[in-house]
Design a protein around this motif. Structure first.
Motif, mmCIF file in Angstrom:
data_model
loop_
_atom_site.group_PDB
_atom_site.id
_atom_site.type_symbol
_atom_site.label_atom_id
_atom_site.label_comp_id
_atom_site.label_asym_id
_atom_site.label_seq_id
_atom_site.Cartn_x
_atom_site.Cartn_y
_atom_site.Cartn_z
ATOM 1 N N THR A 29 0.972 -0.905 -0.009
ATOM 2 C CA THR A 29 0.190 0.215 0.417
ATOM 3 C C THR A 29 0.738 1.227 0.286
ATOM 4 O OG1 THR A 29 -0.503 -0.059 2.200
ATOM 5 C CG2 THR A 29 -1.944 -1.123 1.417
ATOM 6 N N GLY A 30 0.429 2.705 -0.218
ATOM 7 C CA GLY A 30 1.289 3.595 -0.221
ATOM 8 C C GLY A 30 2.008 3.568 -1.774
ATOM 9 N N ALA A 31 1.695 2.881 -2.633
ATOM 10 C CA ALA A 31 2.925 2.659 -3.488
ATOM 11 C C ALA A 31 2.584 3.769 -4.902
ATOM 12 C CB ALA A 31 2.765 1.481 -4.277
ATOM 13 N N SER A 32 2.314 4.838 -4.527
ATOM 14 C CA SER A 32 2.311 5.583 -6.330
ATOM 15 C C SER A 32 3.729 6.566 -5.637
ATOM 16 C CB SER A 32 1.564 6.539 -5.519
ATOM 17 O OG SER A 32 0.821 7.548 -4.804
ATOM 18 N N SER A 33 4.578 6.911 -4.860
ATOM 19 C CA SER A 33 5.297 7.421 -4.303
ATOM 20 C C SER A 33 6.516 6.354 -3.486
ATOM 21 C CB SER A 33 4.995 8.851 -4.380
ATOM 22 O OG SER A 33 4.316 8.858 -3.097
ATOM 23 N N GLY A 34 7.189 7.324 -3.043
ATOM 24 C CA GLY A 34 7.920 7.386 -1.919
ATOM 25 C C GLY A 34 8.872 5.992 -1.752
ATOM 26 N N PRO A 36 -6.282 1.369 -7.647
ATOM 27 C CA PRO A 36 -6.831 1.933 -6.740
ATOM 28 C C PRO A 36 -7.649 1.957 -5.190
ATOM 29 C CG PRO A 36 -6.874 2.350 -9.082
ATOM 30 C CD PRO A 36 -6.711 0.363 -8.988
ATOM 31 N N MET A 37 -7.198 2.161 -4.717
ATOM 32 C CA MET A 37 -8.088 2.380 -3.148
ATOM 33 C C MET A 37 -6.909 2.961 -2.746
ATOM 34 S SD MET A 37 -5.460 0.812 -0.924
ATOM 35 C CE MET A 37 -6.479 0.082 -0.268
ATOM 36 N N ASP A 38 -8.294 3.356 -1.334
ATOM 37 C CA ASP A 38 -8.173 4.335 -0.035
ATOM 38 C C ASP A 38 -8.037 3.161 1.380
ATOM 39 O OD1 ASP A 38 -8.375 5.764 2.247
ATOM 40 O OD2 ASP A 38 -9.242 7.163 0.843
ATOM 41 N N VAL A 80 1.484 -6.588 -6.072
ATOM 42 C CA VAL A 80 0.341 -5.966 -5.939
ATOM 43 C C VAL A 80 0.299 -4.535 -6.024
ATOM 44 C CG1 VAL A 80 -2.332 -5.844 -5.713
ATOM 45 C CG2 VAL A 80 -0.636 -8.104 -6.136
ATOM 46 N N VAL A 81 0.636 -3.113 -6.180
ATOM 47 C CA VAL A 81 1.073 -1.542 -5.735
ATOM 48 C C VAL A 81 -0.990 -1.111 -5.757
ATOM 49 C CG1 VAL A 81 3.336 -1.322 -6.414
ATOM 50 C CG2 VAL A 81 1.118 -1.377 -8.507
ATOM 51 N N ALA A 82 -1.137 -0.498 -4.235
ATOM 52 C CA ALA A 82 -1.818 0.402 -4.290
ATOM 53 C C ALA A 82 -1.916 1.731 -3.538
ATOM 54 C CB ALA A 82 -3.011 -0.847 -3.203
ATOM 55 N N ALA A 83 -2.208 2.369 -4.059
ATOM 56 C CA ALA A 83 -2.771 4.175 -3.609
ATOM 57 C C ALA A 83 -4.400 4.521 -4.685
ATOM 58 C CB ALA A 83 -1.484 4.652 -4.173
ATOM 59 N N ARG A 91 -4.235 6.880 -6.338
ATOM 60 C CA ARG A 91 -3.562 7.270 -7.515
ATOM 61 C C ARG A 91 -3.809 6.488 -8.979
ATOM 62 N NH1 ARG A 91 1.092 12.107 -6.386
ATOM 63 N NH2 ARG A 91 1.844 9.620 -5.311
ATOM 64 N N GLY A 92 -4.589 6.012 -9.286
ATOM 65 C CA GLY A 92 -4.683 4.967 -10.229
ATOM 66 C C GLY A 92 -3.815 5.375 -10.897
ATOM 67 N N GLU A 93 -3.688 6.794 -12.340
ATOM 68 C CA GLU A 93 -3.373 7.042 -13.133
ATOM 69 C C GLU A 93 -1.777 6.654 -12.560
ATOM 70 O OE1 GLU A 93 -3.134 10.256 -10.822
ATOM 71 O OE2 GLU A 93 -4.706 9.618 -11.405
ATOM 72 N N VAL A 94 -1.001 7.062 -11.477
ATOM 73 C CA VAL A 94 0.342 6.535 -10.976
ATOM 74 C C VAL A 94 0.986 5.069 -11.546
ATOM 75 C CG1 VAL A 94 2.188 7.655 -9.711
ATOM 76 C CG2 VAL A 94 -0.059 9.029 -9.869
ATOM 77 N N LEU A 95 -0.603 4.158 -10.640
ATOM 78 C CA LEU A 95 -0.156 3.409 -10.160
ATOM 79 C C LEU A 95 0.337 2.822 -11.721
ATOM 80 C CD1 LEU A 95 -2.420 1.983 -7.377
ATOM 81 C CD2 LEU A 95 0.213 2.308 -7.111
ATOM 82 N N ASP A 96 -0.373 3.138 -12.652
ATOM 83 C CA ASP A 96 -0.892 2.083 -13.977
ATOM 84 C C ASP A 96 0.518 2.760 -14.422
ATOM 85 O OD1 ASP A 96 -2.674 1.580 -13.961
ATOM 86 O OD2 ASP A 96 -4.068 3.196 -14.774
ATOM 87 N N GLY A 97 0.999 4.717 -14.657
ATOM 88 C CA GLY A 97 2.201 4.313 -14.679
ATOM 89 C C GLY A 97 3.459 3.424 -13.831
ATOM 90 N N LEU A 98 3.683 3.140 -13.165
ATOM 91 C CA LEU A 98 4.274 2.572 -11.578
ATOM 92 C C LEU A 98 4.513 0.755 -12.319
ATOM 93 C CD1 LEU A 98 6.500 1.521 -9.632
ATOM 94 C CD2 LEU A 98 4.588 1.121 -8.266
ATOM 95 N N VAL A 99 3.549 0.088 -12.655
ATOM 96 C CA VAL A 99 2.976 -1.107 -13.507
ATOM 97 C C VAL A 99 3.262 -0.857 -14.732
ATOM 98 C CG1 VAL A 99 1.457 -2.408 -14.145
ATOM 99 C CG2 VAL A 99 0.892 -1.986 -11.865
#
Length: 315
Positions: free
Chosen positions: A15-20, A64-66, A37-40, A42-50
């Motif tokens: 979780t909290g995988a969009s940055s840092g 994408p989730m909270d 499995v990356v969660a945060a 910001r879905g579009e940022v996660l898509d870029g990470l994937v």
């Protein structure tokens, strides 16, 4: 032949995988062969990470989730199981903050910090442990902070939630022992020192100054600790030399350590550039800050006065 890393082929939720720290850990684990499995939020940022992970030959799934929403946490659990059929490690990398005197910070910012840092971590731990007990194995890694051990001025509620994280982890390990499952299911807590990530730009800030902290660690220090915790979790694992020193100091001299820590952060803020009040991104995500490194150390160097020329008569 290169020896295979123990995390290779493991299914690891972060979780909290969009940055840092979360982003850096996802990239490193994928490089080592884990299925992440990356969660945060910001879905579009996660898509870029994937996409970045896939381009390097890794395997990843974005969800994408909270973390503060129970249904979202169950969605994350189910998405991981639907894709990979198991979860080997769940990294509860959750952490937002509100900086300033306790009474200057709006109460809704305090409550949001509790919702994410404590309630969100409880929800993740509950979902993960139920999966682990059903499948017969698993490792839960909770990300605390040096604040779990040393309460810090200007971060009162953040520090309180991180102290609760360590307490929860300790209690969970005792319950697993009582249930006879401690050999198959393990809970570890990683305690970082202050780290140079986008966390500082995402935090709510009512100090009147740009956030900063002395001797910020590079994110790689915590990434290395989290990767190690996936296979060798410790109940209380300080990440890096500074975190270890602060923890030992507080255990030996709690009052002195707390006062020195407060003076350090107060002194750091006195040298910072002016900044207006902001809720940051704690209530709603924003586009800025999608990297691993936060650039805070670079900004801090720019805030320091230039060294006088020793040849000058006024130096």
């Amino acid at each position: 032949m290169t020896e295979r890393h123990p995390v290779a082929e493991q299914v690891i939720v972060i979780t909290g995988a969009s940055s840092g720290i979360g982003r850096g850990t996802a990239l490193r684990l994928a490089e080592l062969g884990a299925q992440v499995v990356v969660a945060a939020r910001r879905g579009e940022v996660l898509d870029g990470l994937v996409g970045e992970i896939a381009a390097a030959g890794g395997t990843a799934l974005a969800v994408p989730m909270d973390v503060s929403r129970p249904d979202d946490v169950l969605l994350l659990r189910d998405a991981a199981l639907d894709r990979f059929e198991r979860i080997d490690v769940w990294i509860n990398n959750v952490g937002i903050g509100a900086l300033g005197y306790f009474w200057d910070i709006p109460v809704e910012d305090h409550l949001r910090t509790v919702d994410v840092n404590l309630s969100g971590l409880i929800l993740g731990a509950h979902a993960a442990l139920r999966v682990f007990r059903e499948q017969g194995h698993g490792t839960l890694v909770n990300v605390g902070s040096v604040d779990s051990e040393v309460p810090l001025a200007y971060q009162a509620v953040y520090a309180a939630t991180k102290a609760a994280v360590l307490s929860l982890s300790r209690s969970l390990n005792e319950e697993l022992r009582l249930a006879g499952e401690a050999e198959r299911i393990r809970v570890g807590t990683v305690l970082p020192w202050a780290v140079d990530t986008p966390w500082w730009m995402h935090a709510a800030n009512y100090t009147g100054k740009a956030p900063r902290m002395a001797a910020l660690d590079d994110p790689s220090v915590v990434v290395d600790a989290l990767v190690a915790a996936c296979t060798h979790p410790k109940e209380q694992q300080a990440a890096g030399m500074k975190a270890r020193a602060a923890t030992i100091s507080h255990q030996l001299m709690p009052d002195v350590t707390e006062r020195v820590s407060a003076k350090i952060i107060d002194g750091e803020l006195s040298r910072a550039s002016a900044s207006g009040p902001t809720t940051g991104t704690i209530h709603a995500p924003g586009p800025a800050g999608i990297t691993v490194d936060g650039g805070v150390r670079e900004r801090m160097r720019s805030e320091e006065p230039a060294d006088p020329d020793p040849r000058s008569p006024t130096a």
